[in-house]
Scaffold this active site. Structure first.
Site, PDB file in Angstrom:
ATOM      1  N   CYS A  96      -4.696 -23.037  17.353  1.00  0.00           N
ATOM      2  CA  CYS A  96      -4.125 -23.984  16.389  1.00  0.00           C
ATOM      3  C   CYS A  96      -4.936 -24.054  15.093  1.00  0.00           C
ATOM      4  CB  CYS A  96      -4.017 -25.373  17.017  1.00  0.00           C
ATOM      5  SG  CYS A  96      -5.505 -25.911  17.889  1.00  0.00           S
ATOM      6  N   HIS A  99      -4.709 -31.545  12.760  1.00  0.00           N
ATOM      7  CA  HIS A  99      -6.032 -30.945  12.555  1.00  0.00           C
ATOM      8  C   HIS A  99      -6.319 -30.855  11.059  1.00  0.00           C
ATOM      9  CE1 HIS A  99      -6.270 -30.207  16.699  1.00  0.00           C
ATOM     10  NE2 HIS A  99      -6.256 -28.896  16.746  1.00  0.00           N
TER      11      HIS A  99
END
Length: 341
Positions: A132, A244
């Site tokens: 990710c 994130h």
């Protein structure tokens, strides 16, 4: 005529998001099978907000023959067991685990960055989805790399607890609640308290002192973007539920100004530039949740190196970092190799 598509791991965070995104993007699926382990068999999974529900089947007993592609979000151990079986039956596997990412016969794909690499998928009939944190970074780096070349990347990540699955999200919620009422906040999923704290440790430690998450960012960036690019990463878990963030410092081969970089990023596929240089003129994780884009803010020149830039990068890790990228790979595979109708 559409595709017959499988979503394996449909009860997890990423699997559910895959179903949401398939529905949102109106993926041309004539038939969808949703799979999980035996303990979830018979439960229903929502197909986005369409009102359609799909009954979960046991992956152990599922016959993949005649299905076009399978999106896997079941972890490395289960993938090791089932991906070869699906691939051998002619069902192309798009895998979200780390198992096949560095296999030289398996393409590691971010469609905005290295779409042409998907042409090698027939060697194993498996395509890997990157980590990710890597996925969002290479989307932001690609237009800058094309313009000026990249020598070195230094990145510090601020990774949300959803990257550790439902258990990570539950632990942040429970610890936060416990602290407010004066109860103990003992760590279970994480190595230390995550509520109101940051933990500079994601995945296991390696012999050189880096963690496996940091290693993934290094080797995956090289495979996706350019093996000559040097990367050093510090990966940190932060008390954010979804999204994130990354502080990225780049040393380029050729001169590139902040203004040039902003122009390139503004026009780049998959990137949304929000860089107003004023209070609130940037994107935070809370604002990126549910969005497809990789957001870039705070683009500025780095005077400590020749041809240096620094910027802030934010993305929904359950989307671009996992489910969205997998669906985009499925769309790309369909366009280039599995055309229907």
């Amino acid at each position: 005529m559409g595709y017959r598509i499988v979503v394996a791991g449909a009860t997890g965070n990423v699997g559910r998001e895959m179903l949401n995104i398939l529905a949102e993007r109106e993926f041309p699926a004539d038939e969808i099978a949703v799979l999980a382990s035996s303990r979830s068999v018979g439960e229903m999974a929502d197909y986005g907000e369409t009102g359609r529900q799909l009954r979960i089947q046991n992956i152990e007993h599922f016959d993949p023959a005649g299905w076009d592609m399978a999106l896997f979000a079941i972890g490395s151990e289960a993938t090791k067991l089932h991906a070869p079986r699906f691939a051998a039956a002619g069902c192309t596997v798009i895998d979200n685990s780390s198992l096949y990412r560095m296999d030289p016969d398996v393409p590691l794909i971010v469609p905005e960055v290295n779409a042409e690499a998907i042409d090698g998928y027939k060697a194993r009939n498996i395509i890997a989805n990157p980590n990710c944190s890597t996925a969002q970074m290479v989307v932001a780096l690609k237009p800058l790399y094309d313009a000026a070349g990249i020598k070195r990347v230094v990145v510090a990540t601020y990774q949300s607890v959803s990257g550790a699955g439902k258990a990570g999200m539950d632990e942040l919620f429970e610890q936060s609640r416990n602290i407010f009422v004066g109860d103990p906040a003992e760590p279970k999923k994480f190595t230390k308290q995550i509520a109101f704290n940051v933990i500079p440790h994601i995945d296991s430690f390696l012999d050189d002192g880096s963690t496996k998450e940091e290693w993934k960012m290094v080797v995956e960036t090289k495979k996706i973007l350019d093996p000559k690019v040097k990367v050093v990463a510090t990966c940190v878990r932060v008390p954010v539920f979804v999204g994130h963030s990354e502080a990225i410092h780049v040393e380029f081969e050729r001169e590139i100004s902040a203004e040039e970089a902003q122009k390139l990023l503004r026009e780049a596929p998959g990137v949304m530039l929000v860089d107003k240089r004023e209070d609130g003129g940037y994107v935070t994780p809370v604002e990126c949740v549910g969005d497809f884009a990789t957001f870039v803010s705070r683009v500025r020149e780095d005077s400590t190196v020749e041809n240096g830039l620094a910027f802030w990068c934010v993305s929904d890790n359950l989307r671009k970092g996992a489910a969205l990228n997998a669906v985009q790979i499925a769309e790309l595979l369909g366009r280039r190799h599995l055309k229907k109708g």
